[in-house]
Design a protein around this motif. Sequence first.
Motif, mmCIF file in Angstrom:
data_model
loop_
_atom_site.group_PDB
_atom_site.id
_atom_site.type_symbol
_atom_site.label_atom_id
_atom_site.label_comp_id
_atom_site.label_asym_id
_atom_site.label_seq_id
_atom_site.Cartn_x
_atom_site.Cartn_y
_atom_site.Cartn_z
ATOM 1 N N GLY A 124 -2.157 -40.325 -42.003
ATOM 2 C CA GLY A 124 -1.951 -41.171 -40.839
ATOM 3 C C GLY A 124 -1.220 -42.465 -41.122
ATOM 4 N N ASP A 125 -0.604 -42.603 -42.300
ATOM 5 C CA ASP A 125 0.019 -43.866 -42.710
ATOM 6 C C ASP A 125 1.263 -44.180 -41.875
ATOM 7 N N GLN B 283 -8.384 -41.254 -43.900
ATOM 8 C CA GLN B 283 -7.222 -40.428 -44.208
ATOM 9 C C GLN B 283 -7.541 -38.941 -44.075
ATOM 10 N N THR C 267 -4.717 -51.512 -42.326
ATOM 11 C CA THR C 267 -4.899 -51.165 -43.740
ATOM 12 C C THR C 267 -4.102 -52.037 -44.706
ATOM 13 N N THR D 274 3.079 -38.335 -39.816
ATOM 14 C CA THR D 274 2.106 -39.085 -40.622
ATOM 15 C C THR D 274 0.877 -38.274 -41.032
ATOM 16 N N HIS E 158 -2.932 -47.184 -40.376
ATOM 17 C CA HIS E 158 -3.071 -45.727 -40.360
ATOM 18 C C HIS E 158 -3.620 -45.345 -38.991
#
Length: 293
Positions: free
Chosen positions: A194-195, A177, A244, A189, A151
Amino acid sequence: MRFILSLLLLGNALLTNAGMAEAPQSVRDDEARRARVIYGVKGAWSLTVGEVEDAIHERPAFERARYRDPKMLGALARSLIDQKLLAQRARLAHGREPTAERGLKELLIQKLLRGEVDRRVSLESIADSDVSHYYQHHTSEFHRPEERRAHHILVVDRRKALELLDDARRVDMHGFQELAKQHSADPKTQQRGGDLGYFFRTGEGNGNPPSPALRQAVFGLSDIGDVYERPIHVGNGWSVVKLTGLRPAEHQSLVEAEPAIRRLLWQERRAQAIGAYLRKLWRQYDPQLRQAP
């Protein structure tokens, strides 16, 4: 093509009771319509409108509308005819057995296929060289490099990125997140916290891998939850990135993969052999479009 066109000639009648046209005027008319013969072998068997309708009704409701398509309707009718041809041939080869009628057809078909197909196409008939060839030409199925998930938070100002770096180190995954949703300038994202998803070190095999600089940083981290030591320069911005997820590399040897490959090749060749046998039966019995008197 003649097979499809023949079905089209009966299309309106065929789809009537499947909920795709108006209802018949009377019960007698409906019975006569359902009794109409589409295809058959004289003196042996026939395929009626009613049988095709019943087969359509056995499908889930959301699938039924597909049979408006003549190709879908033709494929369904063809599969029903295939079953009747196999059953006819099975009865000629093995006769009737003291079994319930519904189960009889399936038993005889399986007995027929064992004699006509399975005695020639078995697991043992798959050569070791064919298994090895498949393994060598499908390496991606048996050798998968390590994948990592990350992320990130992308901002245009490096000073802002440094501030967020401190925050990112203090918060947990949920907090990271939330920081991404609040501050990230990456439209792809941001709403996902933000993935960046999973990706390989090389970026190959992924639909939209991160930039090389980001991949290098992520693969330089040791443990899930680690944040890279400094913001990464990405295009016109700066990224704070966090590891992550991690999927270890997988490598399956030929010995380990052999049983699955052998079964796959057997299934493919058995299906081809059954198809060839059915084409032979079509030529032998030549089912024809017929109308009930």
